[in-house]
Design a protein around this motif. Structure first.
Motif, mmCIF file in Angstrom:
data_model
loop_
_atom_site.group_PDB
_atom_site.id
_atom_site.type_symbol
_atom_site.label_atom_id
_atom_site.label_comp_id
_atom_site.label_asym_id
_atom_site.label_seq_id
_atom_site.Cartn_x
_atom_site.Cartn_y
_atom_site.Cartn_z
ATOM 1 N N VAL A 115 -18.617 4.747 13.605
ATOM 2 C CA VAL A 115 -18.100 4.152 14.843
ATOM 3 C C VAL A 115 -16.929 5.004 15.309
ATOM 4 C CG1 VAL A 115 -17.036 2.093 15.855
ATOM 5 C CG2 VAL A 115 -18.745 1.846 14.037
ATOM 6 N N LEU A 116 -16.872 5.287 16.595
ATOM 7 C CA LEU A 116 -15.727 6.021 17.125
ATOM 8 C C LEU A 116 -14.528 5.080 17.278
ATOM 9 C CD1 LEU A 116 -17.448 8.246 19.821
ATOM 10 C CD2 LEU A 116 -16.389 9.017 17.683
ATOM 11 N N ALA A 117 -13.360 5.619 17.029
ATOM 12 C CA ALA A 117 -12.141 4.808 17.149
ATOM 13 C C ALA A 117 -12.006 4.241 18.560
ATOM 14 C CB ALA A 117 -10.925 5.651 16.783
ATOM 15 N N VAL A 118 -12.385 5.011 19.569
ATOM 16 C CA VAL A 118 -12.231 4.514 20.954
ATOM 17 C C VAL A 118 -13.072 3.265 21.203
ATOM 18 C CG1 VAL A 118 -11.539 6.699 22.008
ATOM 19 C CG2 VAL A 118 -13.975 6.159 21.771
ATOM 20 N N GLU A 119 -14.158 3.107 20.432
ATOM 21 C CA GLU A 119 -14.992 1.907 20.582
ATOM 22 C C GLU A 119 -14.280 0.657 20.059
ATOM 23 O OE1 GLU A 119 -19.397 2.469 19.719
ATOM 24 O OE2 GLU A 119 -18.527 4.146 18.605
ATOM 25 N N CYS A 120 -13.207 0.854 19.317
ATOM 26 C CA CYS A 120 -12.498 -0.273 18.695
ATOM 27 C C CYS A 120 -11.505 -0.929 19.639
ATOM 28 C CB CYS A 120 -11.773 0.185 17.431
ATOM 29 S SG CYS A 120 -12.888 0.880 16.206
ATOM 30 N N ASP A 121 -11.336 -0.377 20.819
ATOM 31 C CA ASP A 121 -10.386 -0.944 21.776
ATOM 32 C C ASP A 121 -10.728 -2.411 22.047
ATOM 33 O OD1 ASP A 121 -8.231 -0.920 23.531
ATOM 34 O OD2 ASP A 121 -9.486 -0.345 25.240
ATOM 35 N N GLY A 122 -9.742 -3.281 21.855
ATOM 36 C CA GLY A 122 -9.932 -4.700 22.135
ATOM 37 C C GLY A 122 -10.701 -5.462 21.066
ATOM 38 N N THR A 123 -10.902 -4.842 19.926
ATOM 39 C CA THR A 123 -11.701 -5.494 18.878
ATOM 40 C C THR A 123 -10.823 -5.853 17.678
ATOM 41 O OG1 THR A 123 -12.359 -3.454 17.730
ATOM 42 C CG2 THR A 123 -13.714 -4.156 19.611
ATOM 43 N N GLU A 124 -11.472 -6.430 16.666
ATOM 44 C CA GLU A 124 -10.766 -6.917 15.475
ATOM 45 C C GLU A 124 -11.425 -6.330 14.228
ATOM 46 O OE1 GLU A 124 -9.469 -11.231 13.621
ATOM 47 O OE2 GLU A 124 -10.263 -11.098 15.659
ATOM 48 N N ILE A 125 -10.589 -5.800 13.349
ATOM 49 C CA ILE A 125 -11.090 -5.171 12.117
ATOM 50 C C ILE A 125 -10.419 -5.829 10.919
ATOM 51 C CG2 ILE A 125 -11.175 -3.017 10.776
ATOM 52 C CD1 ILE A 125 -11.023 -1.520 13.490
ATOM 53 N N THR A 126 -11.213 -6.059 9.881
ATOM 54 C CA THR A 126 -10.648 -6.477 8.593
ATOM 55 C C THR A 126 -11.029 -5.429 7.554
ATOM 56 O OG1 THR A 126 -10.882 -8.815 9.152
ATOM 57 C CG2 THR A 126 -10.557 -8.281 6.822
ATOM 58 N N THR A 127 -10.018 -4.888 6.876
ATOM 59 C CA THR A 127 -10.253 -3.927 5.796
ATOM 60 C C THR A 127 -9.987 -4.621 4.451
ATOM 61 O OG1 THR A 127 -7.973 -3.142 5.619
ATOM 62 C CG2 THR A 127 -9.367 -2.119 7.328
ATOM 63 N N ILE A 128 -10.206 -3.876 3.387
ATOM 64 C CA ILE A 128 -9.974 -4.452 2.053
ATOM 65 C C ILE A 128 -8.524 -4.917 1.910
ATOM 66 C CG2 ILE A 128 -9.427 -2.208 0.983
ATOM 67 C CD1 ILE A 128 -11.470 -5.036 -0.666
ATOM 68 N N GLU A 129 -7.605 -4.240 2.595
ATOM 69 C CA GLU A 129 -6.187 -4.625 2.492
ATOM 70 C C GLU A 129 -5.930 -5.994 3.124
ATOM 71 O OE1 GLU A 129 -7.244 -1.646 3.575
ATOM 72 O OE2 GLU A 129 -6.107 -0.042 2.595
ATOM 73 N N GLY A 130 -6.868 -6.453 3.966
ATOM 74 C CA GLY A 130 -6.661 -7.714 4.668
ATOM 75 C C GLY A 130 -7.215 -8.921 3.950
ATOM 76 N N LEU A 131 -7.808 -8.736 2.775
ATOM 77 C CA LEU A 131 -8.446 -9.885 2.114
ATOM 78 C C LEU A 131 -7.461 -10.780 1.372
ATOM 79 C CD1 LEU A 131 -11.931 -8.850 0.742
ATOM 80 C CD2 LEU A 131 -11.213 -9.467 3.034
#
Ligand code: FES
Ligand code: FES
Length: 167
Positions: free
Chosen positions: A64-80
């Protein structure tokens, strides 16, 4: 190379990041936000080491391109982890010995999180199907499958029973 300013939410925190047009979500997380729990295994969508939740769904962040992440929500392992308490899936992986070198583990745990979010009592087939995109060179998968079952048990036990008072 053109740069783009994007705003997004990562692990519950609002972020504003300037990213080059060709940067992937994976590299943005690792290099712009310092979230190196998201692993770079193949950069080709093959190994699942870079899996994160993107608007709640598991995705190979190297695809996924970073620019596609605009306005979205991400959870990584650090967020658990919540309130300094690791997620029941992380607990179960430790207790069942589902971790050896650990390189696949963050992506594996994120895929398990997505599975148990949508299906709290998965069958063996459903567990295998959910983890088909996460490759592990070390464990033989048996202990990982045991950890998924244990995590499901922990999560289901922690749920309030219908009619039970919750303080
Ligand atoms: S690094 Fe993304 S799938 Fe391997
Ligand atoms: S624990 Fe080493 S690759 Fe999975």
């Amino acid at each position: 190379m053109s740069y783009h300013r994007i705003t997004l939410t990562v692990n519950g925190t609002a972020e504003v990041v300037d990213v080059p047009a060709n940067m992937t979500m994976m590299m943005m997380l690792r290099e712009k936000l310092g979230l190196t729990g998201t692993k770079n295994g193949c950069t080709a969508g093959e190994c699942g080491a870079c899996t994160v939740l993107w608007n709640g769904e598991p995705v190979n962040s190297c695809m996924v391109l970073a620019v596609e992440c605009d306005g979205t929500e991400i959870t990584t392992i650090e967020g658990l982890a919540q309130d300094a308490q690791i997620d029941p899936i992380q607990e179960a992986m430790i207790e069942e010995g589902g971790v050896q070198c650990g390189f696949c583990t963050p992506g594996m745990i994120i895929s398990i999180k997505a599975l148990l979010n949508r299906n709290p009592d998965p069958s063996d087939y459903e567990i295998r199907d959910a983890l088909v995109g996460n490759l592990c060179r070390c464990t033989g998968y048996v202990r990982i499958f045991a950890a998924v079952k244990k995590a499901a048990h922990k999560i289901n036990q922690a749920k309030p029973v219908a009619g039970e008072l919750v303080n």
